[in-house]
Design a protein around this motif. Structure first.
Motif, short mmCIF file in Angstrom:
data_model
loop_
_atom_site.label_atom_id
_atom_site.label_comp_id
_atom_site.label_asym_id
_atom_site.label_seq_id
_atom_site.Cartn_x
_atom_site.Cartn_y
_atom_site.Cartn_z
N VAL A 215 0.84 -1.21 0.00
CA VAL A 215 0.00 0.00 0.00
C VAL A 215 0.87 1.25 0.00
O VAL A 215 0.61 2.23 -0.73
N ALA A 216 1.93 1.27 0.84
CA ALA A 216 2.80 2.44 0.90
C ALA A 216 3.48 2.70 -0.44
O ALA A 216 3.57 3.86 -0.91
N LEU A 217 3.96 1.63 -1.08
CA LEU A 217 4.63 1.81 -2.37
C LEU A 217 3.66 2.29 -3.44
O LEU A 217 3.98 3.19 -4.24
N GLN A 218 2.48 1.72 -3.49
CA GLN A 218 1.48 2.13 -4.49
C GLN A 218 1.02 3.57 -4.24
O GLN A 218 0.79 4.34 -5.18
N PRO A 230 -2.98 10.12 -14.93
CA PRO A 230 -4.11 9.76 -14.05
C PRO A 230 -4.48 8.28 -14.15
O PRO A 230 -4.97 7.69 -13.17
N ASP A 231 -4.30 7.67 -15.33
CA ASP A 231 -4.64 6.25 -15.47
C ASP A 231 -3.74 5.37 -14.59
O ASP A 231 -4.21 4.41 -13.97
N ARG A 232 -2.44 5.71 -14.51
CA ARG A 232 -1.54 4.96 -13.65
C ARG A 232 -1.88 5.18 -12.18
O ARG A 232 -1.82 4.25 -11.37
N ALA A 233 -2.26 6.40 -11.85
CA ALA A 233 -2.67 6.67 -10.48
C ALA A 233 -3.92 5.88 -10.12
O ALA A 233 -4.07 5.36 -9.00
N ARG A 234 -4.85 5.77 -11.09
CA ARG A 234 -6.08 5.01 -10.86
C ARG A 234 -5.75 3.53 -10.63
O ARG A 234 -6.32 2.88 -9.75
N ASP A 235 -4.82 3.01 -11.43
CA ASP A 235 -4.43 1.60 -11.24
C ASP A 235 -3.78 1.39 -9.88
O ASP A 235 -4.03 0.37 -9.21
N ALA A 236 -2.95 2.34 -9.44
CA ALA A 236 -2.31 2.21 -8.13
C ALA A 236 -3.34 2.23 -7.01
O ALA A 236 -3.26 1.46 -6.04
N ILE A 240 -4.22 -0.59 -4.20
CA ILE A 240 -4.31 -0.29 -2.76
C ILE A 240 -5.62 -0.82 -2.19
O ILE A 240 -5.66 -1.43 -1.11
N GLU A 241 -6.71 -0.60 -2.90
CA GLU A 241 -8.01 -1.09 -2.44
C GLU A 241 -8.02 -2.61 -2.34
O GLU A 241 -8.52 -3.18 -1.36
N ALA A 242 -7.46 -3.27 -3.35
CA ALA A 242 -7.44 -4.74 -3.35
C ALA A 242 -6.60 -5.27 -2.20
O ALA A 242 -6.99 -6.23 -1.51
N ALA A 243 -5.42 -4.64 -1.97
CA ALA A 243 -4.57 -5.09 -0.86
C ALA A 243 -5.25 -4.89 0.48
O ALA A 243 -5.19 -5.74 1.37
N GLY A 244 -5.93 -3.75 0.65
CA GLY A 244 -6.63 -3.49 1.90
C GLY A 244 -7.75 -4.48 2.15
O GLY A 244 -7.92 -4.99 3.26
N SER A 290 2.93 -5.21 -9.47
CA SER A 290 2.07 -4.04 -9.65
C SER A 290 2.52 -2.87 -8.80
O SER A 290 2.20 -1.72 -9.07
N ALA A 291 3.28 -3.17 -7.73
CA ALA A 291 3.81 -2.10 -6.88
C ALA A 291 5.16 -1.60 -7.36
O ALA A 291 5.75 -0.71 -6.73
N GLY A 292 5.68 -2.17 -8.44
CA GLY A 292 6.93 -1.69 -9.02
C GLY A 292 8.14 -2.51 -8.68
O GLY A 292 9.26 -2.12 -9.00
N LEU A 293 7.98 -3.68 -8.03
CA LEU A 293 9.10 -4.54 -7.70
C LEU A 293 8.95 -5.86 -8.45
O LEU A 293 7.96 -6.57 -8.29
N ARG A 294 9.95 -6.17 -9.26
CA ARG A 294 9.92 -7.43 -10.00
C ARG A 294 10.61 -8.51 -9.18
O ARG A 294 11.76 -8.34 -8.74
N VAL A 295 9.92 -9.62 -8.98
CA VAL A 295 10.44 -10.74 -8.20
C VAL A 295 10.74 -11.88 -9.16
O VAL A 295 9.83 -12.41 -9.81
N ASP A 296 12.00 -12.25 -9.24
CA ASP A 296 12.43 -13.35 -10.11
C ASP A 296 12.50 -14.63 -9.29
O ASP A 296 13.39 -14.79 -8.45
N VAL A 297 11.54 -15.52 -9.51
CA VAL A 297 11.45 -16.77 -8.75
C VAL A 297 12.08 -17.89 -9.57
O VAL A 297 11.70 -18.10 -10.72
N ARG A 298 13.01 -18.60 -8.96
CA ARG A 298 13.68 -19.71 -9.63
C ARG A 298 13.55 -20.96 -8.78
O ARG A 298 13.90 -20.97 -7.60
N TRP A 299 13.07 -22.01 -9.41
CA TRP A 299 12.90 -23.30 -8.76
C TRP A 299 14.04 -24.22 -9.19
O TRP A 299 14.37 -24.29 -10.36
#
Length: 404
Positions: A215-218, A230-236, A240-244, A290-299
């Motif tokens: 939420v803080a990052l978004q 404004p469209d990017r702000a709307r997505d952020a 935030i709403e979904a995380a809450g 969606s918050a701007g951090l890409r997580v590279d998961v390797r199995w």
């Protein structure tokens, strides 16, 4: 469904039943052991060598009535038992001693009263028995070395006093053992409640901290682009709403699970919600992306199902580490490695190239909680800044026999 184990056989017998059995044993003692021999100082005889069964029957009725009253009126029951014992043994006569066997029911009642009733009642019962025995000893000192006799032999009536003292001490020991067991049980229950509260606190911290970080990052991203995009702000704001909402739903599920224990037996119980695990990594990476951090998961190695506690711990380690990257690292990416190549363990590593979380390795409540969680599973946990920048978290969780 849990069931209360049945009491041992001896504990099912009521105090009144024990007292009645003791009275029957004292009545049978002269016939079985002494054989009702004349010329011997046996009790329960009318002074002519034979037993007065009518008088014994009347005393037995009084003793059984005392046994029935023992639970509700312990002191009244003890008075009746003492009266019946003295009457049936002719101890009210001058010069007649009161042997320990005649007071068997009285001693059993004294032991049970001392063990189960308040100290004030037990002390009154002990004073009553001892007072009667002292009064009887004062009446019959000449019969075989009574308490007030100057000889060295312990008389029969003296033996009754000693047996009564032993009965009181046995009851006191039983009482202290029960109180000690109750204290230990209360301490164990309190420790269990504390441990459960700590576990719930850790779960709530892991859930809320991750969502608040997103939420803080978004919110920061929305503030920067609200005028130009404004469209990017709307997505952020949508994220935030979904995380809450997701966080609130998780908290409601957790509180609902806690309240299930308070529901009445037979009431409809809502099935517990599924705990998160490594299968939820895609959802976690999507939220952080969606918050701007890409997580590279390797199995590494073949994925296999794990026990719930192992699966949950692995997910919480990754979730907390990624949350710390979002909140502290000031970087746009991090790497997550999950190694399942060994059969007896699963290894997890999270690294980033940010500015590091703290100058002190392993600091923070989140990392301390992860360290404790891994220790409870007999695993290994390390968290420290990297020499050339960034932060590194690693954990090894034993899974020997832990597949499901």
């Amino acid at each position: 469904m849990s069931m209360t184990p049945a009491l041992p056989l001896l504990k099912r017998v009521s105090p009144g039943a024990w007292t009645a059995l003791a009275w029957c044993a004292s009545v049978a003692y002269p016939s079985v052991v002494l054989g009702g021999r004349t010329g011997q100082p046996s009790y329960m005889s009318g002074g002519t060598g034979h037993r007065d069964w009518a008088f014994i029957s009347l005393a037995t009725v009084m003793a059984f009535a005392a046994s029935a009253l023992l639970r509700r009126r312990p002191l009244v029951a003890l008075v009746l038992l003492i009266t019946a014992s003295i009457a049936v043994s002719n101890a009210w006569r001058s010069g007649v001693q009161l042997p320990p066997a005649a007071l068997l029911a009285v001693d059993v009642a004294l032991c049970l009263i001392t063990a189960t009733y308040p100290r004030r009642t037990s002390r009154a019962a002990a004073a009553m028995v001892v007072g009667v025995l002292f009064a009887h000893l004062a009446m019959a000192p000449q019969m075989g070395g009574g308490l007030f006799h100057t000889g060295t032999t312990i008389g029969v009536s003296d033996g009754s006093l000693l047996v009564a003292l032993i009965a009181w001490l046995a009851g006191r020991s039983m009482r202290q053992s029960r109180e000690h067991a109750q204290t230990l049980g209360a301490q164990t229950a309190a420790q269990a409640v504390t441990a459960e509260r700590l576990r719930i606190a850790r779960e709530m911290h892991d859930t809320v901290a991750h969502s608040i970080g997103i939420v803080a990052l978004q919110a920061g991203a929305a503030r920067r682009v609200i005028d130009s995009r404004p469209d990017r702000a709307r997505d952020a704001l949508t994220e935030i709403e979904a995380a809450g909402r997701e966080t609130l739903a998780g908290l409601r599920r957790m509180l609902g699970a806690m309240r299930q224990a308070d529901q009445d037996a037979g009431a409809e119980v809502t099935p517990p919600h599924r705990l998160p695990g490594l299968a939820d990594l895609d959802r976690l990476t999507a939220a952080t992306a969606s918050a701007g951090l890409r997580v590279d998961v390797r199995w590494h190695g073949e994925r296999r199902p794990l026990l719930p506690e192992i699966d949950l711990a692995a997910f919480r380690i990754i979730q907390e580490s990624v949350t710390n990257v979002v909140r502290h690292a000031d970087t746009r990416s991090c790497q997550v490695s999950i190694d399942c190549r060994k059969e007896d363990e699963v290894a997890i590593e999270i690294t980033d190239r940010g500015r590091g979380h703290s100058s002190t390795p392993g600091s923070g409540y989140g990392l301390a909680g992860l360290r404790e969680r891994v220790a409870l599973l007999h695993g290994e946990f390390h968290a420290a800044p990297r020499p050339h920048g960034g932060f590194h978290v690693s954990a090894r969780l034993p899974v020997a026999g832990g597949t499901r």
